[in-house]
Design an enzyme around this catalytic site. Structure first.
Site, short mmCIF file in Angstrom:
data_model
loop_
_atom_site.label_atom_id
_atom_site.label_comp_id
_atom_site.label_asym_id
_atom_site.label_seq_id
_atom_site.Cartn_x
_atom_site.Cartn_y
_atom_site.Cartn_z
N HIS A 14 -0.89 4.39 7.40
CA HIS A 14 -0.15 5.02 6.30
C HIS A 14 0.30 6.45 6.57
O HIS A 14 -0.41 7.22 7.21
CB HIS A 14 -1.01 4.98 5.04
CG HIS A 14 -1.41 3.59 4.68
ND1 HIS A 14 -2.66 3.09 4.91
CD2 HIS A 14 -0.68 2.58 4.17
CE1 HIS A 14 -2.71 1.82 4.53
NE2 HIS A 14 -1.52 1.47 4.08
N ASP A 51 -3.64 7.80 7.85
CA ASP A 51 -4.64 6.92 8.43
C ASP A 51 -3.96 5.92 9.38
O ASP A 51 -2.79 6.09 9.72
CB ASP A 51 -5.49 6.23 7.36
CG ASP A 51 -4.75 5.13 6.61
OD1 ASP A 51 -3.55 4.88 6.92
OD2 ASP A 51 -5.34 4.50 5.72
N SER A 108 0.80 -1.22 0.00
CA SER A 108 0.00 0.00 0.00
C SER A 108 0.83 1.27 0.00
O SER A 108 0.31 2.33 -0.34
CB SER A 108 -0.91 0.02 1.23
OG SER A 108 -0.14 -0.09 2.40
#
Ligand SMILES: *[C@@H]1O[C@H](CO)[C@@H](O)[C@H](O)[C@H]1NC(C)=O
Ligand SMILES: *[C@@H]1O[C@H](CO)[C@@H](O)[C@H](O)[C@H]1NC(C)=O
Ligand SMILES: *[C@@H]1O[C@H](CO)[C@@H](O)[C@H](O)[C@H]1NC(C)=O
Ligand SMILES: *[C@@H]1O[C@H](CO)[C@@H](O)[C@H](O)[C@H]1NC(C)=O
Ligand SMILES: *[C@@H]1O[C@H](CO)[C@@H](O)[C@H](O)[C@H]1NC(C)=O
Length: 373
Positions: free
Chosen positions: A340, A337, A41
């Protein structure tokens, strides 16, 4: 009729030569090597939009600071680490996801010459990583298989000799491993399982095989982004709340052990494979100065996510639909978040990857890697 078709063949031949020249020139240029990007990610720019997975970010507030405030599938408020690296090399953002390019067969062969991003959120080095937690993800081995197809298609366009040259000048960026460690720590109470050292060995063996496959397909320049201080992300602090909400040092130590193991893996690869070049980041070390003196970087909050819910905003993903908390100032948060970095943190990281000194980058940094012959 015969004249017409032979002239159009000639035209497309000339046209494809012109395309090739431009991209070979870009590839050898100071600032814009062609980028092929692999990982999780931290670098996913929309791969998971095409998958049946819970690891998705194609809804608000993701992308709130991206051009036109668009959620794109990036796990960031704006540009992610793949984009920020690409920007330092003179691009507007990361090359598009393989799964998006594949949807347009007519432009596919032309587009792949400009670079491809294979990164998939939730994925890891091991096949099974992320599966239980997130559902379908593109694991590293599969990303490399997708690149093999791309390499075949490039060879159809450029021929074997030019392809070898073209790929030898491209940068192969890999940012992976964090999800393997998260999965391991989620399954501490698992029944029959590998010890930490054995697990690390399994990860490195697999990593070795995949890097070697890329080399055999023509890759020569590898930019390896090490695992960050993942024990300090808001999700881990929230889990550690009862113990004071500090970083989970066990995870950071695991990430550091992975870093050391990857250092020796890269050492071994460079003695085994002719002409291989690499740049490897000690991402944990990169994070510590920011954690210690955040104000030097314009950061005020290094603990809580800007967007999320619960303790440290670390108990669930960011989601406008679910009315999660959204911080007022997104540029003064280290984390966007629960897992991340913010766009700002990715920018800081990319700068160090690009031009950092030997305390962070070994043996050279990304800009030197790009310029190396
Ligand atoms: C790319 O290569 C694959 C495998 O050889 C082939 O099936 C596919 O048709 C090629 N794609 C294009 C657009 O030529
Ligand atoms: C933990 O790991 C074991 C052994 O790999 C596996 O059989 C089990 O399903 C895992 N459990 C969880 C919750 O991931
Ligand atoms: C947000 O934070 C940054 C960095 O600390 C600061 O420069 C900026 O003025 C802040 N913006 C607002 C609207 O408060
Ligand atoms: C939003 O909340 C619903 C209901 O609790 C949940 O099923 C869903 O996964 C949440 N969405 C996100 C992105 O967290
Ligand atoms: C890293 O990159 C910059 C810019 O190319 C260069 O000037 C610098 O010497 C490099 N740092 C180290 C430690 O090699």
């Amino acid at each position: 009729m015969a004249t017409f078709s032979s002239s159009s063949i000639l035209f497309s031949f000339v046209f494809s030569l012109a395309t090739v020249a431009i991209h070979v020139a870009e590839g050898t240029g100071e600032q814009s090597p062609v980028l092929f990007i692999f990982g999780d990610s931290t670098v996913d720019v929309g791969t998971n939009n095409f998958l049946n997975t819970r690891a998705k970010a194609n809804f608000p507030y993701y992308g709130i600071d991206f051009p036109h405030s668009t959620p794109t599938g990036r796990f960031s408020n704006g540009f992610n680490t793949a984009d920020q690296i690409a920007r330092l090399f003179g691009y507007k953002c990361s090359p598009p996801p393989f799964l998006a390019l594949e949807k347009h067969p007519y432009s596919f062969k032309k587009n792949i010459l400009k670079g491809v991003n294979f990164g998939s959120a939730g994925s890891g080095i091991l096949r099974e990583t992320g599966l239980r937690q997130w559902g379908e993800v593109v694991f590293l081995e599969k990303q490399v298989q997708q690149f093999a197809l791309v390499q075949g298609n490039i060879t159809e366009t450029l021929g074997p000799k030019r392809t070898a040259y073209y790929l030898s000048k491209a940068l192969f960026l890999i940012s992976i491993g964090a999800n393997d460690l998260f999965d391991y720590s989620r399954n501490q109470s698992g029944s029959i399982r590998l010890g930490k050292q054995e697990y690390l060995t399994a990860l490195q063996q697999n990593f070795y095989v995949q890097i070697k496959k890329l080399y055999e397909l023509g890759a020569r320049k590898f930019g390896i982004v090490g695992i960050a201080a993942i024990g300090c992300c808001p999700a881990m602090r929230a889990q550690n709340y009862a113990n004071g909400g500090g970083c989970v040092t066990e995870l950071n130590d695991f990430a550091h052990a992975f870093y050391l193991a990857t250092q020796s893996l890269l050492n071994r690869l460079s003695s085994e494979l002719k002409d291989i070049k690499y740049s490897h980041s000690n991402t944990i070390a990169m994070t510590f100065p920011v954690l210690q003196t955040p104000q030097l970087y314009g950061i005020k909050d290094t603990e809580s996510a800007c967007c999320g819910l619960g303790k440290f905003n670390g108990e669930g993903p960011c989601s406008q639909l679910n009315h999660t908390d959204l911080c007022k100032n997104r540029t003064d948060h280290l984390f966007w978040d629960w897992f991340h970095p913010s766009e700002k943190a990715s920018e800081l990281a990319a700068l160090t990857l690009f031009q950092g000194g030997s305390q962070f980058m070994t043996p050279i940094n990304f800009s030197q890697l790009a310029r190396s012959p």
